[in-house]
Design a protein around this motif. Structure first.
Motif, PDB file in Angstrom:
ATOM      1  N   UNK A   1      -7.397 -27.675  32.488  1.00 12.13           N
ATOM      2  CA  UNK A   1      -6.569 -28.646  32.465  1.00 12.13           C
ATOM      3  C   UNK A   1      -7.338 -29.891  31.555  1.00 12.13           C
ATOM      4  N   UNK A   2      -6.773 -30.466  30.758  1.00 13.27           N
ATOM      5  CA  UNK A   2      -7.278 -31.531  29.859  1.00 13.27           C
ATOM      6  C   UNK A   2      -7.754 -32.740  30.924  1.00 13.27           C
ATOM      7  N   UNK A   3      -6.969 -32.947  32.044  1.00 11.87           N
ATOM      8  CA  UNK A   3      -7.465 -34.067  32.742  1.00 11.87           C
ATOM      9  C   UNK A   3      -8.582 -33.670  34.036  1.00 11.87           C
ATOM     10  N   UNK A   4      -8.992 -32.540  33.781  1.00 16.29           N
ATOM     11  CA  UNK A   4      -9.796 -31.963  34.812  1.00 16.29           C
ATOM     12  C   UNK A   4     -11.107 -32.955  35.269  1.00 16.29           C
ATOM     13  N   UNK A   5     -11.667 -33.488  33.987  1.00 18.34           N
ATOM     14  CA  UNK A   5     -12.891 -34.431  34.389  1.00 18.34           C
ATOM     15  C   UNK A   5     -13.981 -33.772  34.792  1.00 18.34           C
ATOM     16  N   UNK A   6     -14.683 -34.376  35.884  1.00 16.90           N
ATOM     17  CA  UNK A   6     -16.099 -33.601  36.461  1.00 16.90           C
ATOM     18  C   UNK A   6     -15.745 -32.377  37.093  1.00 16.90           C
ATOM     19  N   UNK A   7     -14.363 -32.296  37.426  1.00 12.11           N
ATOM     20  CA  UNK A   7     -13.946 -31.071  38.081  1.00 12.11           C
ATOM     21  C   UNK A   7     -14.290 -29.691  37.320  1.00 12.11           C
ATOM     22  N   UNK A   8     -14.649 -29.963  36.102  1.00  9.25           N
ATOM     23  CA  UNK A   8     -14.864 -28.580  35.210  1.00  9.25           C
ATOM     24  C   UNK A   8     -15.923 -28.089  35.843  1.00  9.25           C
ATOM     25  N   UNK A   9     -16.920 -28.643  36.727  1.00 10.15           N
ATOM     26  CA  UNK A   9     -17.965 -27.973  36.987  1.00 10.15           C
ATOM     27  C   UNK A   9     -17.595 -26.840  38.002  1.00 10.15           C
TER      28      UNK A   9
ATOM     29  N   UNK B   1     -21.463 -32.446  33.181  1.00  7.97           N
ATOM     30  CA  UNK B   1     -21.003 -31.135  34.163  1.00  7.97           C
ATOM     31  C   UNK B   1     -21.724 -29.893  33.286  1.00  7.97           C
ATOM     32  N   UNK B   2     -21.186 -29.926  32.124  1.00  8.92           N
ATOM     33  CA  UNK B   2     -21.381 -28.792  31.275  1.00  8.92           C
ATOM     34  C   UNK B   2     -23.104 -28.609  31.146  1.00  8.92           C
ATOM     35  N   UNK B   3     -23.680 -29.632  30.772  1.00 16.95           N
ATOM     36  CA  UNK B   3     -25.048 -29.638  30.243  1.00 16.95           C
ATOM     37  C   UNK B   3     -25.976 -29.187  31.780  1.00 16.95           C
ATOM     38  N   UNK B   4     -25.377 -29.450  32.900  1.00 13.73           N
ATOM     39  CA  UNK B   4     -26.320 -29.117  34.379  1.00 13.73           C
ATOM     40  C   UNK B   4     -26.279 -27.950  34.218  1.00 13.73           C
ATOM     41  N   UNK B   5     -25.353 -26.866  33.466  1.00 12.55           N
ATOM     42  CA  UNK B   5     -25.377 -25.601  33.657  1.00 12.55           C
ATOM     43  C   UNK B   5     -25.781 -24.760  32.026  1.00 12.55           C
TER      44      UNK B   5
ATOM     45  N   UNK C   1     -21.041 -18.899  31.638  1.00 10.21           N
ATOM     46  CA  UNK C   1     -20.425 -19.874  30.825  1.00 10.21           C
ATOM     47  C   UNK C   1     -21.129 -20.369  29.845  1.00 10.21           C
ATOM     48  N   UNK C   2     -21.106 -20.285  28.491  1.00 12.76           N
ATOM     49  CA  UNK C   2     -21.767 -20.697  27.279  1.00 12.76           C
ATOM     50  C   UNK C   2     -21.068 -21.894  26.667  1.00 12.76           C
ATOM     51  N   UNK C   3     -20.046 -22.018  26.714  1.00 14.59           N
ATOM     52  CA  UNK C   3     -19.613 -23.057  26.192  1.00 14.59           C
ATOM     53  C   UNK C   3     -18.291 -23.860  26.438  1.00 14.59           C
TER      54      UNK C   3
END
Ligand SMILES: *Cc1c(COP(=O)(O)O)cnc(C)c1O
Length: 396
Positions: A135-143, A174-178, A150-152
């Motif tokens: 969802x585009x409005x997921x924000x920090x919830x992407x984590x 969030x993405x960079x933490x992983x 997950x690579x990208x």
């Protein structure tokens, strides 16, 4: 005028657009760079050839013309390096192929440019990449969606056609933490109105076909990466033999010179028309990030420096069986607004939007979505054209 390269630090954006990318005194004082058509580049001797010990070595690896554009884009994006590719779609597929391998998982925003979804669902899946839309409005919830493989994480804001905004900083953090690479399709805002790398994005993608070209006559893309991801991106483009053509690069650099003033005009006219549409009873909703009524407005206001000329609205139609017929009646009546793909040129365009490929952000129930690109024409004339469209939709 002195002989020094233009010191752009601290200068205003239109000043920078007028002077970045080419130092006239590096080429006999000519204001514009030469268009260098090249495959072969000669070396003075075998030793130089063996060591590739000169600036230019082959046509696919850059020329003074493509360098001028890449330097200008690096300046605008704050990137370590830029590759030019033959289309905006290739500006998505090239970095995806550069960073993804079989067995990897990729998170793609659901409001993505539709041909990107096609590339992911067909070629990337065939190559063994696990694709998931979010969802585009997921924000920090992407984590919560990030897996060990997950690579990208691919972002695009505003989203294509429905304009959803994304909290890019929260997603990138969030993405960079992983350890994921974060890519962003920044075509709508251009680096003048949003600088992805300043918000944590690693790779900024552009269909330079759109505003940098500005005249509906060039198809080209650019991919700009930070220092961490530049070597891998550059290697991939060279390995695949993907490069931008010199005449196109020249025209895009030419377009950049006036992009700031064109965008100001697009922005003003589009907002004027968006506000006017919002006041009409035959419009259900206007999807424009700069309108306070729009759900992503706060993010736009916080992170973006401006809005370009593309947005959508929902024609108010009660009966779902009439969505298509009313949209077609509206669009077929327009004469200033052309019916055609792409945008960013000087002329206005209007297209019916299909959202049938969406898996999360599906088509709204309150009417058909129509996307407008507001060109450089006079607003009063554009309104008159739209009025005629509304009259036709109402009459049928
Ligand atoms: C148009 C567009 C592209 C593709 O650009 P082409 O040069 O037409 O391939 C990619 N992303 C977005 C957001 C676009 O609007």
């Amino acid at each position: 005028m002195n002989n020094k390269a233009f010191p752009s630090a601290g200068a205003g954006v239109n000043t920078r657009l007028a002077h970045i990318g080419h130092d006239p005194h590096a080429y006999h004082g000519f204001v514009n760079p030469p268009v260098v058509h090249a495959s072969t580049v000669l070396f003075p001797d075998c030793r130089t050839m063996e060591k590739r010990d000169q600036k230019y070595t082959y046509g696919t690896r850059g020329t003074p013309t493509t360098d001028a554009l890449c330097e200008a884009l690096d300046e605008l994006e704050g990137s370590a390096g830029t590759v030019l590719v033959p289309s905006g779609l290739a500006a998505i597929s090239v970095p995806f192929l550069a960073f993804l391998s079989a067995g990897d998982h990729a998170l793609i925003v659901d409001s993505v440019y539709a041909p990107c979804r096609q590339f992911c669902n067909t070629m990337l899946r065939r190559l063994g990449v696990d694709i998931e839309y979010y969802d585009p409005e997921i924000g920090a919830g992407i984590e919560g969606l990030i897996k060990s493989n997950t690579k990208l994480v691919h972002t695009e804001a505003p989203g294509s056609n429905t304009m959803e905004m994304q909290d890019i900083r929260a997603i990138a953090d969030a993405a960079h933490r992983h350890g994921c690479v974060v890519t962003m399709d920044n075509t709508w805002a251009t680096p003048l109105y949003f600088r992805p790398l300043d918000f944590g994005v690693d790779v900024s993608i552009h269909a330079t076909t759109k505003y940098p070209s500005g005249h509906s006559d060039i198809v080209m893309g650019s991919v700009s990466a930070n220092a961490k991801y530049w070597p891998q991106l550059h290697d991939a483009a060279i390995t695949m033999g993907i490069c931008g053509a010199p005449d196109d690069a020249y025209q895009i650099l030419r377009g950049l010179r006036s992009m700031g003033v064109r965008l100001e005009h697009h922005q003003r006219s589009a907002l004027d028309i968006a506000r006017w549409l919002e006041s009409r009873d035959d419009v259900a909703r206007v999807l424009h990030p700069a309108l306070p009524s729009f759900s992503g407005h706060e993010i736009w206001k916080r992170d973006f420096k401006g809005a370009s000329g593309v947005f959508s609205f929902i024609l108010k139609v009660e009966d779902e069986r009439q969505f298509k017929a009313k949209a077609h009646a509206f669009l077929d009546t327009l004469s200033l607004f052309g019916l055609g793909y792409s945008w960013g040129g000087y002329e206005s365009l209007a297209v019916p939007v299909s959202l049938s490929d969406r898996t999360i952000r599906k088509a709204p129930p309150d009417g058909p979505v129509i996307r407008l690109q507001i060109g450089l024409e006079d607003v009063a004339d554009l309104r008159k054209d739209l009025e005629a469209g509304f009259a036709s939709a109402a009459a049928m």
